[in-house]
Scaffold this motif. Sequence first.
Motif, mmCIF file in Angstrom:
data_model
loop_
_atom_site.group_PDB
_atom_site.id
_atom_site.type_symbol
_atom_site.label_atom_id
_atom_site.label_comp_id
_atom_site.label_asym_id
_atom_site.label_seq_id
_atom_site.Cartn_x
_atom_site.Cartn_y
_atom_site.Cartn_z
ATOM 1 N N PRO A 790 1.013 -1.475 0.057
ATOM 2 C CA PRO A 790 -0.099 0.475 -0.242
ATOM 3 C C PRO A 790 0.899 1.042 0.369
ATOM 4 C CG PRO A 790 -0.651 -1.921 1.658
ATOM 5 C CD PRO A 790 0.615 -1.988 1.243
ATOM 6 N N ALA A 791 -0.208 2.126 -0.791
ATOM 7 C CA ALA A 791 0.995 3.611 -0.719
ATOM 8 C C ALA A 791 -0.176 4.795 -0.292
ATOM 9 C CB ALA A 791 1.682 3.872 -1.865
ATOM 10 N N ASP A 792 0.630 5.573 0.758
ATOM 11 C CA ASP A 792 -0.312 6.838 1.329
ATOM 12 C C ASP A 792 0.202 7.861 0.045
ATOM 13 O OD1 ASP A 792 -1.341 6.016 3.495
ATOM 14 O OD2 ASP A 792 0.523 6.118 4.706
ATOM 15 N N ALA A 793 -0.890 8.047 -0.725
ATOM 16 C CA ALA A 793 -0.405 9.191 -0.921
ATOM 17 C C ALA A 793 0.602 10.168 -1.480
ATOM 18 C CB ALA A 793 -2.058 10.891 -0.924
ATOM 19 N N PRO A 794 1.781 10.598 -2.140
ATOM 20 C CA PRO A 794 2.973 11.368 -1.845
ATOM 21 C C PRO A 794 3.387 12.136 -1.494
ATOM 22 C CG PRO A 794 1.883 11.030 -4.330
ATOM 23 C CD PRO A 794 0.993 10.489 -3.691
ATOM 24 N N LEU A 795 4.058 12.660 -2.151
ATOM 25 C CA LEU A 795 4.356 14.089 -2.096
ATOM 26 C C LEU A 795 4.542 14.602 -2.849
ATOM 27 C CD1 LEU A 795 8.013 13.092 -0.167
ATOM 28 C CD2 LEU A 795 6.150 13.878 0.699
ATOM 29 N N THR A 796 4.411 16.009 -3.543
ATOM 30 C CA THR A 796 3.960 16.739 -4.056
ATOM 31 C C THR A 796 5.987 16.692 -5.335
ATOM 32 O OG1 THR A 796 2.403 17.653 -3.914
ATOM 33 C CG2 THR A 796 3.858 18.568 -5.332
ATOM 34 N N PHE A 797 5.540 16.076 -6.418
ATOM 35 C CA PHE A 797 6.929 16.461 -6.797
ATOM 36 C C PHE A 797 7.123 17.231 -7.811
ATOM 37 C CE2 PHE A 797 7.389 12.658 -5.231
ATOM 38 C CZ PHE A 797 8.597 11.768 -5.200
ATOM 39 N N VAL A 798 8.346 18.077 -8.269
ATOM 40 C CA VAL A 798 7.824 19.525 -9.282
ATOM 41 C C VAL A 798 8.676 18.563 -10.639
ATOM 42 C CG1 VAL A 798 8.107 21.248 -9.632
ATOM 43 C CG2 VAL A 798 8.323 20.690 -6.771
ATOM 44 N N ARG A 799 7.900 18.383 -10.864
ATOM 45 C CA ARG A 799 9.083 17.384 -11.948
ATOM 46 C C ARG A 799 9.404 18.125 -13.316
ATOM 47 N NH1 ARG A 799 7.891 12.062 -10.276
ATOM 48 N NH2 ARG A 799 5.581 11.990 -8.964
ATOM 49 N N SER A 800 8.535 19.115 -13.618
ATOM 50 C CA SER A 800 8.553 19.467 -15.357
ATOM 51 C C SER A 800 9.333 21.311 -14.860
ATOM 52 C CB SER A 800 7.443 19.470 -16.079
ATOM 53 O OG SER A 800 7.201 19.878 -17.345
ATOM 54 N N TRP A 801 9.954 21.021 -15.493
ATOM 55 C CA TRP A 801 11.154 22.035 -15.904
ATOM 56 C C TRP A 801 11.713 22.855 -16.735
ATOM 57 C CZ3 TRP A 801 12.882 24.821 -10.839
ATOM 58 C CH2 TRP A 801 13.128 23.875 -9.470
ATOM 59 N N ARG A 802 11.639 24.337 -17.015
ATOM 60 C CA ARG A 802 11.620 25.206 -18.418
ATOM 61 C C ARG A 802 13.527 25.316 -17.664
ATOM 62 N NH1 ARG A 802 8.625 27.548 -21.616
ATOM 63 N NH2 ARG A 802 10.880 27.354 -23.625
ATOM 64 N N THR A 921 10.705 17.901 -3.971
ATOM 65 C CA THR A 921 9.687 17.378 -3.404
ATOM 66 C C THR A 921 9.314 18.663 -2.377
ATOM 67 O OG1 THR A 921 10.578 16.570 -1.803
ATOM 68 C CG2 THR A 921 9.445 15.044 -3.677
ATOM 69 N N ILE A 922 8.173 19.258 -2.501
ATOM 70 C CA ILE A 922 6.849 19.519 -1.492
ATOM 71 C C ILE A 922 6.319 18.648 -0.526
ATOM 72 C CG2 ILE A 922 5.015 21.489 -1.111
ATOM 73 C CD1 ILE A 922 7.640 22.192 -3.018
ATOM 74 N N GLU A 923 6.855 18.948 0.794
ATOM 75 C CA GLU A 923 6.616 17.830 2.075
ATOM 76 C C GLU A 923 6.127 18.474 3.687
ATOM 77 O OE1 GLU A 923 10.221 15.431 2.960
ATOM 78 O OE2 GLU A 923 10.891 14.778 0.916
ATOM 79 N N PRO A 924 5.757 17.465 3.804
ATOM 80 C CA PRO A 924 4.911 18.793 5.450
ATOM 81 C C PRO A 924 6.941 18.393 6.479
ATOM 82 C CG PRO A 924 4.287 16.280 5.538
ATOM 83 C CD PRO A 924 5.013 16.351 3.973
#
Length: 926
Positions: A790-802, A921-924
């Motif tokens: 099982p996987a909890d909702a993940p962190l927000t990943f900042v993936r797509s960059w200019r 990542t955007i984390e607590p």
Amino acid sequence: MLLLIACVNVNAATRERLSLDRSWLFHQGDVVESAIAGHGDSYSNAKAGNATGAAGNEYDDSDWRHLDLPHDWAVEGPFDPKANIAQGYRPRGIGWYRRYLRVDPADRGKHFELQFDAIATHATIWVNGNVVNRNWSGYNATYIDITPFLRYGDAMNTIAIRVDADAMEGWWYEGAGMYRHSWLVKRNPVHVVTDGVHATPRLVKDKQWSIPVEVTLNNSGKAASDVIVEVTLYDAAGRQVAQRTAPARVGVLANSTVQLPITVNNPAIWTLEKTNLYRVTTRVLQAGKAQDEVSLNTGFRTIRFDAAQGFFLNGVHVKLQGVCIHQDHAGVGVAVPDSVWEYRLRRLKELGVNAIRFSHNAPAAEVLDMVDRMGFVVMDENRNFNTSEDYMKQLEWMVKRDRHHPSVVLWSVFNEEPVQATEVGYEMARRMSAAVKALDDTRPVTAAMNGGFLTELNVSHAVDVVGANYQVPDYDRYHKAYPNKPFTSSEDTSAFMTRGEYKTVKEKNLIASYDDDAAPWGNTHRDAWEAIDKRPFVAGGFVWTGFDYRGEPTPNEWPSVSSVFGIMDLNGFPKTAYYIHQVQWIKDKPLIHIAPHWNWKQGDKVRVMVMANVERIQLLLNGRALGEQKVDPYRMNNFDVAFEPGKLEAIGYRGGKEVVRTAVETTGAPVSLELVPDRAQLNGDGRDALPVTVRALDAQGRAVPLADNEVTFAVTGGGRSIGHGNGDPNSHEDEKGATRRLFNGLAQLIVQTNYDAKDAVMISATAPGLQAARVTIPVKPVAAEPFVAPADAPLTFVRSWRIAPDGDTRPDPNQKLASFDMNTWGWGSPPMRAAAGSKYHLYRASFTPRKNLADGTGRIRFASLKGKAEIWLNGALVGKKDSYAAAPLDVALPAGDGKREINVLIEAEAGQGGGIEGNVTIEPAR
């Protein structure tokens, strides 16, 4: 950090088939995003991996419901008189599912496949923001190669599924959602494709058999591979019977097919009574090391449909004593646990059924495995009559998946199509039949026709066995016109009964259970079977239906929400039809039954029906003989009896001797409840489930047939309630709630174990004025099948960059870039390392933090930044790194709403490169 796999007894050198049933996120209703507008959003939307909204990678699903599969959301909802009668007045609509995966970097190079056994009804599936599949049926499995889309390590993978359950394929309750199992299959680059082993035995001569095994391989690797394919046959005791090997070369991203015919002498034959199953195991070896392994069961048997004498199994005549069944059950809708399917099949076996038509769609794979073991023959039926590409794939999938099953004796290409009597229907059926024969030519093809088989050109001319739905008046006419064409009833009866009711009350939508009422197109149970049984050329029949089902409440409408066609109700509780067919179909033991119950008013004239498979019967009331009759095997036996309290008995005789006896008694008022589990034990694997019969007893411990008490349930310990029902076609009770009213004395609760359960399941049932019932069901601790953790909702990943052009002059980190400029700046995802030579590197991205991280408690975490760094958020400097060496950086995320723009300015050390070297990542806050 989350691990991908929790598994038991898995050979990692070959393949891993991992359950993906656990830990999904669900949202009922559509998720509608704002219209795409502007240069930037339009350009981005068209690019791989850039799905928006709930289909996208970083969608905030933190408030979605957590659940495990299988899941049917329609059965959870309320009834609505404005909803579709065919769907049982259950609203369906749109739903979304999401799930997360972490893939170990050590698995890079493996082949990964998602498998969804069925999703009702139309499904669009995304992986990491890429559309990977669109499926147009709620009954076929979907196999998806997701290898190209995967991320490894801590960068999570996102699965998103939009389910459109407003789309209908049938005129019965179809449920809504991911109602069968889901899987993740991990294999080595060279592997056997799913359903890629064709192993259907054939009789060569006398007792010599051949299995012309055909194996299809795939190579997802980067180099062509030379392998050895090994096929081994084992008998039911696990003894090796035969083995064959053959070399194969599989090109890069290509398939290769290998033929390995096996000869077997004098095998144990698969019959309805002794279901001898053999195991075919296929291994792929490279340099002596196993790369893949897959096994399937099969059986040795012959089938023949004869135009004059009907059906033969292994050369022995067998009359098909069949039923049609849909796939929903009380309390759970179409999300039926495998063990409840086993219960349903066991009830059919006890009835005397030897043939099943899964109408009108392919069943779950696990169900066919049970059918093979339990001893039924099957009409395997295609859902959609259509020769276009998408629908032919559904037909071909069914044949490929099911052709190794010895139980399957007929392929059916359709049910009741309006074009069946036309040239169009003939041409479509001809093409579908040819597609089936190309994949399996060992079984005949049929189609369930409700007329039209006597026209000049029609579907019957394109199939091997003519299937007739009803059409009893034309049985003889067709056989006279086409005496050399095999013929069977593919659907018959369509009679009405409400379980436990013996007076028809039209204003209450109640129909008496004496087998007097049938649909205008159908016949009573007795008439339909007599027409089939007396005609040798009719191979057999398939009663509509074995069980009641939701929807199609013919001949009623609201408030009726389920059918009354069934031999049994939605719970598997028998109606009078059950005993009618049982005495007709079971010959090896004496049987006798009485209908109705014996709780009436003094002086009532009661019609008593006695059903028996003996020679003569006698009826007694309180020991007093009421009469004796010769048994009528088709019409049954009837008596008119003036009610008086006591015991009504029926005695069966053969050769003048009593061989069987039964009785019904007048009961008192209910005083207590009773819980009767279907089995004595549950497995603690989180999947095992069992039905529990709930009934009321009088002071003498007798079941009260008219009890209608409202019962409250409580389930504690190692399991939980997953639903309940009572067989009342007019009930609108919540099937997932805590209470259920008894209907004509009965209700059913279904309990299922929790994952890794060790404690017993404790059930209590209470009702006002009655003594409570309690039962404890032991739970056997068992190892869970291999599963994706099982996987909890993940962190927000900042993936797509200019990525701005590198330079030696410090750029403005907040400089404007025209929305239509897609080329001045580049594109990338971490890690993004700039080569030595330029001093400054600028990166820009946008993200929307999850709600729980947008209140000022979130942090922006850079796993590694090389070079001095400035972090700008929405134009404001929010963090700095003052050293050139690669190091992590943690920056507070200011409170705010909506999308944020982040700019990262890197100053590289002279002669050194710099950049964003790890995930962002955007984390607590920690």
